[in-house]
Design a protein around this motif. Structure first.
Motif, PDB file in Angstrom:
ATOM      1  N   ILE A 131       3.274  -2.627   7.286  1.00  0.00           N
ATOM      2  CA  ILE A 131       3.120  -2.463   5.846  1.00  0.00           C
ATOM      3  C   ILE A 131       1.918  -3.290   5.418  1.00  0.00           C
ATOM      4  O   ILE A 131       1.859  -4.489   5.691  1.00  0.00           O
ATOM      5  CB  ILE A 131       4.361  -2.977   5.086  1.00  0.00           C
ATOM      6  CG1 ILE A 131       5.623  -2.268   5.556  1.00  0.00           C
ATOM      7  CG2 ILE A 131       4.162  -2.821   3.581  1.00  0.00           C
ATOM      8  CD1 ILE A 131       6.901  -2.903   5.056  1.00  0.00           C
ATOM      9  N   ASN A 132       0.966  -2.666   4.748  1.00  0.00           N
ATOM     10  CA  ASN A 132      -0.151  -3.397   4.171  1.00  0.00           C
ATOM     11  C   ASN A 132       0.360  -3.999   2.872  1.00  0.00           C
ATOM     12  O   ASN A 132       0.618  -3.289   1.908  1.00  0.00           O
ATOM     13  CB  ASN A 132      -1.336  -2.460   3.925  1.00  0.00           C
ATOM     14  CG  ASN A 132      -2.559  -3.202   3.465  1.00  0.00           C
ATOM     15  OD1 ASN A 132      -2.553  -4.419   3.297  1.00  0.00           O
ATOM     16  ND2 ASN A 132      -3.630  -2.467   3.246  1.00  0.00           N
ATOM     17  N   LEU A 133       0.518  -5.314   2.846  1.00  0.00           N
ATOM     18  CA  LEU A 133       1.193  -6.010   1.764  1.00  0.00           C
ATOM     19  C   LEU A 133       0.327  -7.145   1.255  1.00  0.00           C
ATOM     20  O   LEU A 133      -0.298  -7.861   2.045  1.00  0.00           O
ATOM     21  CB  LEU A 133       2.516  -6.571   2.314  1.00  0.00           C
ATOM     22  CG  LEU A 133       3.531  -7.101   1.344  1.00  0.00           C
ATOM     23  CD1 LEU A 133       4.128  -5.966   0.519  1.00  0.00           C
ATOM     24  CD2 LEU A 133       4.646  -7.813   2.106  1.00  0.00           C
ATOM     25  N   GLU A 161       0.837  -1.182   0.000  1.00  0.00           N
ATOM     26  CA  GLU A 161       0.000   0.000   0.000  1.00  0.00           C
ATOM     27  C   GLU A 161       0.882   1.246   0.000  1.00  0.00           C
ATOM     28  O   GLU A 161       1.866   1.327   0.721  1.00  0.00           O
ATOM     29  CB  GLU A 161      -0.884  -0.004   1.242  1.00  0.00           C
ATOM     30  CG  GLU A 161      -1.901   1.105   1.265  1.00  0.00           C
ATOM     31  CD  GLU A 161      -2.806   0.981   2.464  1.00  0.00           C
ATOM     32  OE1 GLU A 161      -2.514   1.651   3.475  1.00  0.00           O
ATOM     33  OE2 GLU A 161      -3.779   0.208   2.386  1.00  0.00           O
ATOM     34  N   ALA A 162       0.510   2.183  -0.844  1.00  0.00           N
ATOM     35  CA  ALA A 162       1.215   3.455  -0.929  1.00  0.00           C
ATOM     36  C   ALA A 162       0.153   4.546  -1.009  1.00  0.00           C
ATOM     37  O   ALA A 162      -1.011   4.304  -0.699  1.00  0.00           O
ATOM     38  CB  ALA A 162       2.138   3.467  -2.140  1.00  0.00           C
ATOM     39  N   ASP A 163       0.547   5.720  -1.443  1.00  0.00           N
ATOM     40  CA  ASP A 163      -0.422   6.799  -1.612  1.00  0.00           C
ATOM     41  C   ASP A 163      -1.521   6.374  -2.577  1.00  0.00           C
ATOM     42  O   ASP A 163      -1.349   5.443  -3.367  1.00  0.00           O
ATOM     43  CB  ASP A 163       0.268   8.054  -2.158  1.00  0.00           C
ATOM     44  CG  ASP A 163       1.254   8.643  -1.163  1.00  0.00           C
ATOM     45  OD1 ASP A 163       1.050   8.449   0.052  1.00  0.00           O
ATOM     46  OD2 ASP A 163       2.220   9.282  -1.599  1.00  0.00           O
ATOM     47  N   VAL A 204       7.789  -9.590   8.568  1.00  0.00           N
ATOM     48  CA  VAL A 204       8.456  -8.284   8.568  1.00  0.00           C
ATOM     49  C   VAL A 204       7.457  -7.190   8.210  1.00  0.00           C
ATOM     50  O   VAL A 204       7.453  -6.124   8.828  1.00  0.00           O
ATOM     51  CB  VAL A 204       9.666  -8.296   7.602  1.00  0.00           C
ATOM     52  CG1 VAL A 204      10.176  -6.896   7.329  1.00  0.00           C
ATOM     53  CG2 VAL A 204      10.775  -9.170   8.168  1.00  0.00           C
ATOM     54  N   ALA A 205       6.607  -7.439   7.235  1.00  0.00           N
ATOM     55  CA  ALA A 205       5.593  -6.453   6.846  1.00  0.00           C
ATOM     56  C   ALA A 205       4.675  -6.134   8.028  1.00  0.00           C
ATOM     57  O   ALA A 205       4.355  -4.967   8.270  1.00  0.00           O
ATOM     58  CB  ALA A 205       4.783  -6.954   5.659  1.00  0.00           C
TER      59      ALA A 205
END
Length: 179
Positions: A170-172, A142-144, A164-165
């Protein structure tokens, strides 16, 4: 999960204490960099050194943004999700690091018609399916809004990547899990 270390001035070996959040974040960033640079510890070392420099300059409020800055188009990518050409180019750039890996995009990505009827999710899906037999996993993070972002890891690191995410918030998702 075993922590990898190396002898280098840019990375001091430490006994990480789970109560020390800065070291914990740094530890997970190091693991992330090792995974998104499969088989290339030197690249991970360089990116880790660059990451630490960025933390000194900018602070550590958003470690994944900093990771994105020091790895962009080397071991990760962020492109406009509507720019399917840039997405294919970014993926080709990352894939070029791996010997004997070739992609069949089910069309010619240099042709305008290829990009007329395809979106980022379909490109992720095709790339994921092409990489898997070679032992690699394409991830979408997930990013902008309206940004396609991700990286490629060795499939043997899938479980560790998810750990790790989670630790780094981190939404992965795997490349084949996009809608």
């Amino acid at each position: 999960m075993p922590m990898n270390s190396y002898d280098d001035d840019s990375y001091e070996e430490r006994d990480y204490d789970d109560d020390d959040s800065e070291d914990t974040v740094e530890k997970y960033v190091w693991q992330l960099l090792l995974m998104i640079n499969p088989g290339d510890e030197e690249a991970a070392k360089k990116q880790f050194s660059d990451y630490r420099n960025e933390v000194e300059d900018q602070g550590d409020d958003d470690p994944i943004r900093l990771v994105g800055q020091v790895t962009d188009w080397r071991s990760s990518f962020e492109v406009d999700e509507d720019d399917t050409r840039a997405l294919v180019e970014a993926l080709q750039e990352l894939i070029s690091r791996f010997q004997d890996v070739s992609m069949d995009w089910d069309g010619d990505p240099d042709d305008d018609e290829f990009h007329e009827d395809i979106d980022a999710a379909e490109i992720f899906n095709r790339a994921y399916n092409q990489l898997k037999p070679y032992g690699y996993t394409l991830w979408s993070r997930e990013a902008d809004d309206e940004v396609a972002a991700g990286w490629i890891t060795s499939s043997s690191d899938d479980e560790s990547m998810l750990m790790v995410a989670t630790a780094l918030r981190i939404n992965l998702r795997r490349g084949d899990q996009l809608s």
